[in-house]
Design an enzyme around this catalytic site. Structure first.
Site, PDB file in Angstrom:
ATOM      1  N   LYS A 256      -6.410  24.933  17.264  1.00  0.00           N
ATOM      2  CA  LYS A 256      -5.113  24.888  17.954  1.00  0.00           C
ATOM      3  C   LYS A 256      -5.070  25.995  18.997  1.00  0.00           C
ATOM      4  CE  LYS A 256      -2.301  22.873  14.282  1.00  0.00           C
ATOM      5  NZ  LYS A 256      -1.268  23.101  13.253  1.00  0.00           N
TER       6      LYS A 256
ATOM      7  N   GLU B 102      -6.243  16.909   5.817  1.00  0.00           N
ATOM      8  CA  GLU B 102      -6.035  18.269   6.345  1.00  0.00           C
ATOM      9  C   GLU B 102      -5.195  19.107   5.397  1.00  0.00           C
ATOM     10  OE1 GLU B 102      -5.356  18.375  10.599  1.00  0.00           O
ATOM     11  OE2 GLU B 102      -3.686  19.757  10.295  1.00  0.00           O
TER      12      GLU B 102
ATOM     13  N   GLN C 131       0.733  22.296  17.363  1.00  0.00           N
ATOM     14  CA  GLN C 131       1.657  23.150  16.613  1.00  0.00           C
ATOM     15  C   GLN C 131       3.088  22.754  16.930  1.00  0.00           C
ATOM     16  OE1 GLN C 131      -0.495  26.614  15.484  1.00  0.00           O
ATOM     17  NE2 GLN C 131       1.232  27.748  16.305  1.00  0.00           N
TER      18      GLN C 131
ATOM     19  N   LYS D 277       2.004  12.961   7.955  1.00  0.00           N
ATOM     20  CA  LYS D 277       2.360  14.152   7.194  1.00  0.00           C
ATOM     21  C   LYS D 277       2.614  13.742   5.746  1.00  0.00           C
ATOM     22  CE  LYS D 277       2.402  17.599  10.045  1.00  0.00           C
ATOM     23  NZ  LYS D 277       1.429  18.678   9.872  1.00  0.00           N
TER      24      LYS D 277
ATOM     25  N   ASP E 215      -2.226  14.965   6.608  1.00  0.00           N
ATOM     26  CA  ASP E 215      -2.067  16.426   6.645  1.00  0.00           C
ATOM     27  C   ASP E 215      -0.978  16.801   5.648  1.00  0.00           C
ATOM     28  OD1 ASP E 215      -1.762  19.088   7.136  1.00  0.00           O
ATOM     29  OD2 ASP E 215      -1.204  18.882   9.254  1.00  0.00           O
TER      30      ASP E 215
ATOM     31  N   ASP F  81      -6.652  23.955   8.531  1.00  0.00           N
ATOM     32  CA  ASP F  81      -5.755  24.143   9.677  1.00  0.00           C
ATOM     33  C   ASP F  81      -5.122  25.534   9.580  1.00  0.00           C
ATOM     34  OD1 ASP F  81      -3.869  24.114  11.666  1.00  0.00           O
ATOM     35  OD2 ASP F  81      -2.619  22.551  10.803  1.00  0.00           O
TER      36      ASP F  81
HETATM   37  C1  MUC Z   1       0.092  20.716  11.599  1.00  0.00           C
HETATM   38  O1  MUC Z   1      -0.990  20.237  11.899  1.00  0.00           O
HETATM   39  O2  MUC Z   1       0.167  21.300  10.533  1.00  0.00           O
HETATM   40  C2  MUC Z   1       3.094  21.855  11.347  1.00  0.00           C
HETATM   41  C3  MUC Z   1       3.265  23.196  11.233  1.00  0.00           C
HETATM   42  C4  MUC Z   1       2.447  23.808  12.195  1.00  0.00           C
HETATM   43  O3  MUC Z   1       2.289  25.030  12.405  1.00  0.00           O
HETATM   44  O4  MUC Z   1       1.770  22.879  12.880  1.00  0.00           O
HETATM   45  C5  MUC Z   1       2.274  21.598  12.517  1.00  0.00           C
HETATM   46  C6  MUC Z   1       1.257  20.537  12.517  1.00  0.00           C
HETATM   47 MG    MG Z   2      -1.993  20.747   9.996  1.00  0.00          MG
END
Ligand code: MUC
Ligand code: MG
Length: 366
Positions: free
Chosen positions: A266, A217, A294, A162, A191, A242
């Site tokens: 997702k 991402e 998520q 992240k 991401d 995403d």
């Molecule tokens: C992601 O991939 O962004 C963080 C917030 C969300 O909705 O999913 C996560 C992971």
């Molecule tokens: Mg993401």
């Protein structure tokens, strides 16, 4: 086999290690367990994880939209008539996570009624997914310790870092420390959850050149259309959409306008039905996909494995499946296991998410 009622059960389970990222922080799994009851006694189950900072849905809004709007509309419909169910759900805009959970619960009921595993009904490509572990905001040395520990304990060799912090140097340092400490055999991708501008993302790409990062991402807000397109054009690695692509329509718009050139699927926000539509778009257009997370529970992660393992394109890359390890507890009667860096599908009728009723009683809010 008609839908008799839809039950929503809000619950809360604390995290032992809260996950922080550019758009938010998760300290508790304040989710909603969704159950579709049919007139012949079959119960389909799914998990709805509210992410207000991503889609605007909350635990309360998911419970309310399902109870007050969707449940009256789908009651009396046959679970096998998925297109009819979807035609009804589509009349209400947004509320992707509520719709996604209802869809998965319907698929679960179908599988149970047919005595067939849903991963087989969806495609049956393989029986497991490799696991990618998501690393939240932490000092660089702690991130490396966590990645090494997950590598050693679970055999995980793919990590999503992240990023999206300012100053950019924080994330750039983390990338360098991880690559140096993990070696070349480990996949690392980023991401930013829209934390940067497109131009900041370009700077990060320049300053991490040579580290072998594989994906970038949601680097910035997709609404930053022109700069984002410029970033996508110049990036040496795929730019993954995403939160900008929760629906098949969003996927088409972002791919056609050059806002991204890979797609994160997702199941929590697309269910299995719209995820199938999104996957078809991506494979048809020749676009890479990832199976995202998520910040799912074991129930949600099992749904991701079920869909991801069912198709060739979704099982090529490691799926994001391990955030449940940071939760104090979970609802699955039989825990999800990560062995040799993989999670297996369940060869039982439905999705296989049997709930431990005692645990549900402990964590439910109403
Ligand atoms: C992601 O991939 O962004 C963080 C917030 C969300 O909705 O999913 C996560 C992971
Ligand atoms: Mg993401």
């Amino acid at each position: 086999m008609k839908i008799e009622r839809v039950e929503v059960i809000p619950y809360s389970i604390p995290y032992t290690h809260p996950l922080q990222f550019a758009s938010g922080k998760v300290t508790h799994a304040d989710h909603v367990l969704v159950r579709v009851h049919t007139d012949d006694g079959v119960v389909g189950t799914a998990d709805a994880p509210p992410r207000p900072y991503t889609y605007g849905e909350t635990q309360e809004s998911i419970s309310t939209i399902i109870t007050k709007t969707f449940a009256p509309q789908v009651t009396g419909l046959d679970v096998f008539d998925r297109e009819r169910i979807h035609a009804v759900l589509r009349r209400t805009i947004h509320n992707q996570v509520a719709k996604g959970a209802l869809d998965i619960a319907v698929w679960d009921a179908i599988g149970k009624r047919l005595g067939a595993p849903v991963h087989k009904l969806l495609g049956g490509y393989t029986d497991r997914l490799r696991v990618s572990h998501m690393l939240g905001f932490r000092p660089a040395h702690e991130l490396l310790d966590e990645a090494l520990r997950f590598g050693e304990t679970y055999g995980i060799s793919t990590f999503k870092l992240k990023v999206g912090r300012r100053p950019l140097a924080l994330d750039i340092e983390a990338c360098h420390v991880l690559r140096e400490g993990l070696g070349d055999g480990v996949e690392i991708y980023l991401d930013a959850n829209r934390g940067w501008t497109a131009n900041e993302a370009l700077e990060v790409l320049r300053r991490t050149e040579g580290l072998g990062l594989t994906l970038l991402e949601e680097p910035c807000d997709a609404k930053e259309a022109l700069s984002r397109r410029r970033l996508v054009d110049r990036s040496p690695i795929p730019v993954v959409g995403d939160e900008s692509v929760p629906t098949a329509g969003d996927v088409s718009r972002e791919l056609l306008s050059g806002g991204c050139n890979a797609i994160c699927i997702k199941t929590a926000r697309s269910g299995f039905t719209e995820a199938t539509e999104i996957l078809g778009l991506c494979t048809g257009l020749g676009v890479d996909v990832t199976m995202g997370n998520q910040i799912d529970t074991q129930v949600g992660s099992l749904a991701t494995v079920t869909f991801g393992a069912a198709h060739e394109a979704t099982s090529r890359r490691a799926g994001e499946l391990s955030n449940f390890l940071d939760m104090a507890d979970d609802l699955l009667a039989e825990p999800l296991l990560i062995t040799d860096g993989t999670i297996r599908v369940r060869d039982v009728p439905g999705v296989g998410a049997e709930i431990d009723e005692d645990k549900l009683a402990t964590y439910r809010l109403s």
